[in-house]
Motif scaffolding. Structure first.
Motif, PDB file in Angstrom:
ATOM      1  N   TYR A 293       0.836  -1.207   0.000  1.00 12.41           N
ATOM      2  CA  TYR A 293       0.000   0.000   0.000  1.00 12.41           C
ATOM      3  C   TYR A 293       0.875   1.263   0.000  1.00 12.41           C
ATOM      4  O   TYR A 293       0.575   2.252  -0.679  1.00 12.41           O
ATOM      5  CB  TYR A 293      -0.895  -0.090   1.232  1.00 12.41           C
ATOM      6  CG  TYR A 293      -1.595   1.134   1.712  1.00 12.41           C
ATOM      7  CD1 TYR A 293      -2.806   1.525   1.169  1.00 12.41           C
ATOM      8  CD2 TYR A 293      -1.074   1.876   2.781  1.00 12.41           C
ATOM      9  CE1 TYR A 293      -3.481   2.640   1.660  1.00 12.41           C
ATOM     10  CE2 TYR A 293      -1.742   2.981   3.267  1.00 12.41           C
ATOM     11  CZ  TYR A 293      -2.945   3.363   2.705  1.00 12.41           C
ATOM     12  OH  TYR A 293      -3.609   4.461   3.197  1.00 12.41           O
TER      13      TYR A 293
ATOM     14  N   THR B  35       3.093   1.141  -3.643  1.00 13.40           N
ATOM     15  CA  THR B  35       2.407   1.186  -4.940  1.00 13.40           C
ATOM     16  C   THR B  35       2.273   2.579  -5.567  1.00 13.40           C
ATOM     17  O   THR B  35       2.605   2.759  -6.738  1.00 13.40           O
ATOM     18  CB  THR B  35       1.015   0.518  -4.797  1.00 13.40           C
ATOM     19  OG1 THR B  35       1.245  -0.863  -4.522  1.00 13.40           O
ATOM     20  CG2 THR B  35       0.163   0.657  -6.042  1.00 13.40           C
TER      21      THR B  35
ATOM     22  N   ILE C  89       2.588   1.455 -10.772  1.00  7.14           N
ATOM     23  CA  ILE C  89       1.950   0.144 -10.993  1.00  7.14           C
ATOM     24  C   ILE C  89       2.980  -0.989 -11.091  1.00  7.14           C
ATOM     25  O   ILE C  89       2.759  -1.994 -11.766  1.00  7.14           O
ATOM     26  CB  ILE C  89       0.974   0.162 -12.198  1.00  7.14           C
ATOM     27  CG1 ILE C  89       0.091   1.423 -12.164  1.00  7.14           C
ATOM     28  CG2 ILE C  89       0.058  -1.045 -12.244  1.00  7.14           C
ATOM     29  CD1 ILE C  89      -0.870   1.515 -10.996  1.00  7.14           C
TER      30      ILE C  89
ATOM     31  N   SER D 292       3.200  -2.672  -8.829  1.00 11.10           N
ATOM     32  CA  SER D 292       2.376  -3.649  -8.108  1.00 11.10           C
ATOM     33  C   SER D 292       1.852  -4.731  -9.044  1.00 11.10           C
ATOM     34  O   SER D 292       1.549  -5.846  -8.598  1.00 11.10           O
ATOM     35  CB  SER D 292       1.196  -2.933  -7.450  1.00 11.10           C
ATOM     36  OG  SER D 292       0.530  -2.135  -8.412  1.00 11.10           O
ATOM     37  N   CYS D 293       1.760  -4.441 -10.335  1.00  7.47           N
ATOM     38  CA  CYS D 293       1.203  -5.427 -11.285  1.00  7.47           C
ATOM     39  C   CYS D 293       2.069  -6.687 -11.343  1.00  7.47           C
ATOM     40  O   CYS D 293       1.575  -7.785 -11.064  1.00  7.47           O
ATOM     41  CB  CYS D 293       1.008  -4.764 -12.646  1.00  7.47           C
ATOM     42  SG  CYS D 293       0.683  -5.932 -13.981  1.00  7.47           S
TER      43      CYS D 293
ATOM     44  N   TRP E 291      -4.472  -7.658  -4.330  1.00  4.18           N
ATOM     45  CA  TRP E 291      -3.544  -6.579  -4.692  1.00  4.18           C
ATOM     46  C   TRP E 291      -4.289  -5.434  -5.386  1.00  4.18           C
ATOM     47  O   TRP E 291      -3.961  -4.257  -5.212  1.00  4.18           O
ATOM     48  CB  TRP E 291      -2.446  -7.112  -5.629  1.00  4.18           C
ATOM     49  CG  TRP E 291      -1.272  -7.714  -4.933  1.00  4.18           C
ATOM     50  CD1 TRP E 291      -1.167  -8.979  -4.444  1.00  4.18           C
ATOM     51  CD2 TRP E 291      -0.007  -7.085  -4.670  1.00  4.18           C
ATOM     52  NE1 TRP E 291       0.072  -9.176  -3.891  1.00  4.18           N
ATOM     53  CE2 TRP E 291       0.809  -8.039  -4.023  1.00  4.18           C
ATOM     54  CE3 TRP E 291       0.523  -5.819  -4.920  1.00  4.18           C
ATOM     55  CZ2 TRP E 291       2.115  -7.762  -3.613  1.00  4.18           C
ATOM     56  CZ3 TRP E 291       1.829  -5.541  -4.522  1.00  4.18           C
ATOM     57  CH2 TRP E 291       2.613  -6.510  -3.873  1.00  4.18           C
ATOM     58  N   ASN E 292      -5.273  -5.793  -6.190  1.00  4.43           N
ATOM     59  CA  ASN E 292      -6.053  -4.766  -6.880  1.00  4.43           C
ATOM     60  C   ASN E 292      -6.748  -3.856  -5.867  1.00  4.43           C
ATOM     61  O   ASN E 292      -6.768  -2.631  -6.004  1.00  4.43           O
ATOM     62  CB  ASN E 292      -7.099  -5.436  -7.782  1.00  4.43           C
ATOM     63  CG  ASN E 292      -7.508  -4.573  -8.949  1.00  4.43           C
ATOM     64  OD1 ASN E 292      -6.866  -4.571  -9.978  1.00  4.43           O
ATOM     65  ND2 ASN E 292      -8.568  -3.804  -8.788  1.00  4.43           N
TER      66      ASN E 292
ATOM     67  N   SER F 247      -4.197  -1.749  -4.119  1.00  5.49           N
ATOM     68  CA  SER F 247      -3.746  -0.676  -5.025  1.00  5.49           C
ATOM     69  C   SER F 247      -4.808   0.406  -5.136  1.00  5.49           C
ATOM     70  O   SER F 247      -4.488   1.602  -5.214  1.00  5.49           O
ATOM     71  CB  SER F 247      -3.455  -1.235  -6.428  1.00  5.49           C
ATOM     72  OG  SER F 247      -2.467  -2.220  -6.346  1.00  5.49           O
TER      73      SER F 247
END
Ligand SMILES: Cc1cc2nc3c(=O)[nH]c(=O)nc-3n(C[C@H](O)[C@H](O)[C@H](O)COP(=O)(O)OP(=O)(O)OC[C@H]3O[C@@H](n4cnc5c(N)ncnc54)[C@H](O)[C@@H]3O)c2cc1C
Length: 557
Positions: free
Chosen positions: A117, A120, A125, A127-128, A296-297, A300
């Motif tokens: 958190y 990100t 991104i 995080s993808c 994760w989505n 994010s």
């Protein structure tokens, strides 16, 4: 001459009341003491070095070089300097590893999500790939495939940047991302290598295409059509010399946002692959990956909302209009406080799903919590994804014209948020999945929604503050309305059930968010004499929780 002071960020952990307050409720003091240094460090990186680098990296994009000077097909992807740095930081700070090291039992997942958190919003991104890496590790572990677990998992969950591998997830084909059962990729048994298949087909969306491994779906020759006939495969994308294994990168997608993410169209032309688990049921077998990427989505989504708000609140102190800073204008602050209520509600749902994942991974999950995890994963993903877009749009407006100007670094917040409701299952597709998770079939009434409402009722039992009691009532009424609606339509016209699925799922999502917010607000009042969360709960309760529409007939188009 007038000069406008730009918005700035401080330590993103220290400045985040919402995160700190939540962690102090869910973590025992000892655990919080142990995890806080890592969060402070990530908060510092995110607000300082990474944020500065992100602003400087703004115009860079990944590149694809398909041919070398001598006519050889090379399909080389190069990511931006920020992404190169993000990969190293992600490995060293255990952005994936933390969840697997299990240093704090079930709270390890919460710790990892808190790191994600913070990380990100400053890494465009990145995080993808991390989400897919985390999802691949979880999928391989739950497959029980010893060979693949030993081969890949240590790389996926390491803290050593040299050994670290990322994973891709290649599901979507031109025929459909929602209806993956239509996939056309064929898997033929290799004649030369035992246990190896060769994949032939075209993958239409493959993000973070530089990954060392990928999990993908293909239909073994002779298998029936549809999702059941697909199998889940493991692919190592490159050979020892670093050459792609019979994979051609046709082009990088020209996207609205997530432009640092190299999302490619691929042709698989005899790509060697191994079965992960059985020769069928690939869609079912890849579910653990989707559950993690959906988590994760959600994380994010709340991370981007919170970043937008951090900048907007800071700017409000610096921008003067009509004789006073915007922070002294009641209407401007009312607008921002509405966004804060949305963000805070979304935050508690996303992190609650993280807690449930943690319990499951630590082997401590009860039957009720397992059911909540199944039901709330799609609901959380779809609810928070929509909130992220709404909040990002308002955040841009709160900067006036500056919010629309690229070199402020603000417009990217909206562009990147817009992907959150689309990938990992669109809002509608996840609304239908919500019905599936509840076991809804015509003529068979599910009691799973009753389990969810019994849980939220229990959470609300200890609410005493009058404002919160009123807000809690709104949540309870919305959930009752959801149950009534479902009971009514489940035995009627199936079109009514499907048509109302999104309103149903969003209502449950917002009602559960409100319940969690109310619960945390009471705790904050009791333990920190902090009424901020109460204000958010009161606000959120009056911001459209019950979205159900009671049609008597299926509405004509
Ligand atoms: C930037 C980006 C990166 C991506 N990266 C990856 C990746 O790495 N790997 C991967 O596999 N995929 C990836 N995707 C693909 C993504 O997951 C799909 O685009 C998404 O699942 C939707 O599939 P689709 O594009 O085929 O749309 P469709 O399935 O054609 O859907 C079109 C519309 O129809 C709606 N719809 C579909 N079925 C129903 C129904 N039964 N009832 C009501 N409405 C319905 C959907 O909600 C949507 O609004 C990526 C997408 C983007 C934008």
């Amino acid at each position: 001459m007038f000069q406008q002071e730009p918005p700035t960020l401080g330590n993103q952990y220290d400045d985040d009341r919402m995160l700190r307050s939540y962690l102090s409720r869910v973590c025992p003091t000892e655990v919080l003491r142990e995890i806080e240094p890592s969060l402070k460090e990530m908060g510092h990186l995110a607000g300082d070095e990474l944020y500065q680098m992100q602003l400087e990296d703004r115009l860079n994009e990944p590149t694809l070089t398909q041919w070398d000077a001598w006519g050889n097909r090379i399909d080389k992807i190069e990511v931006t300097p920020l992404w190169q740095k993000a990969e190293r930081i992600a490995a060293e700070h255990g952005l994936v590893a933390t969840a697997y090291e299990q240093k704090h039992g079930s709270l390890s997942r919460v710790h990892q999500c808190a790191l994600a958190y913070l990380f990100t919003p400053s890494t465009d991104i990145y995080s993808c790939p991390l989400a897919m890496t985390d999802g691949a590790a979880r999928t391989l572990i739950s497959s029980g495939n010893k060979t693949l677990i030993e081969r890949a998992v240590p790389h996926l969950i390491t803290r050593d940047p040299v050994e670290f591998w990322t994973a891709g997830q290649w599901m979507t084909e031109l025929t459909g991302g929602s209806d993956v059962g239509l996939s056309e990729t064929i898997a033929k048994r290799s004649e030369s290598e035992a246990d190896t298949y060769l994949l032939f087909g075209r993958k239409w969306f493959t993000s973070a295409v530089g990954a060392q491994v990928a999990l993908t779906l293909a239909r073994p020759e002779g298998n029936p059509p549809g999702g059941r006939g697909l199998a889940l495969f493991y692919v190592e994308t490159k050979d020892e010399q670093g050459r792609l294994r019979n994979i051609e990168i046709n082009r990088l997608k020209d996207k609205l946002g997530t432009r640092k993410v190299p999302t490619a169209e691929l042709t698989l032309n005899g790509t060697p692959a191994r079965l992960v688990k059985g020769t069928t049921d690939g869609v079912r077998n890849i579910t653990p990956l989707l559950n993690i990427t959906r988590l994760w989505n959600g994380i994010s989504s709340v991370a981007l909302m919170r970043r937008g708000l951090a900048l907007a609140f800071d700017y409000a102190k610096k921008r003067v209009a009509f004789g006073a800073p915007l922070s002294e204008k009641p209407l401007h602050m009312d607008t921002l406080l509405g966004l804060r209520a949305e963000t805070e509600a979304a935050f508690h749902l996303a992190f609650f799903v993280a807690e449930l994942n943690g319990l499951s991974e630590a082997g401590e999950i009860s039957e009720t919590d397992a059911l909540l995890l199944r039901v709330l994963t799609p609901i959380m993903k779809l609810t928070t994804g929509k909130q992220a877009v709404m909040v990002a749009s308002e955040v841009l407006e709160s900067f006036g014209g500056a919010g629309y100007i690229e070199d402020t670094g603000l417009p990217v917040l909206l562009r990147d948020s817009q992907v959150l409701p689309i990938w990992e299952g669109t809002t509608n597709v996840l609304s239908l999945d919500t019905l599936r998770s509840l076991g809804i079939h015509p003529s068979e009434e599910s009691n799973k929604l009753a389990v969810l409402t019994a849980t939220t009722t229990k959470w609300l039992e200890s609410i005493r503050s009058p404002v919160l009691v009123k807000a809690a009532r709104t949540a309870t009424l919305a959930l009752e309305h959801s149950s009534d609606w479902l009971r009514e339509v489940v035995n009627g016209d199936p079109n009514m059930l499907e048509a109302g699925a999104r309103r149903f799922a969003m209502t449950v999502g917002r009602a559960v968010e409100l319940t969690l917010l109310v619960r945390h607000a009471q705790w904050s009042e009791d333990n920190h004499q902090d009424g901020t969360v109460t204000a958010s709960a009161q606000r959120f309760a009056q911001s459209g929780v019950d979205l159900i529409i009671d049609f008597t007939n299926y509405p004509a188009a």
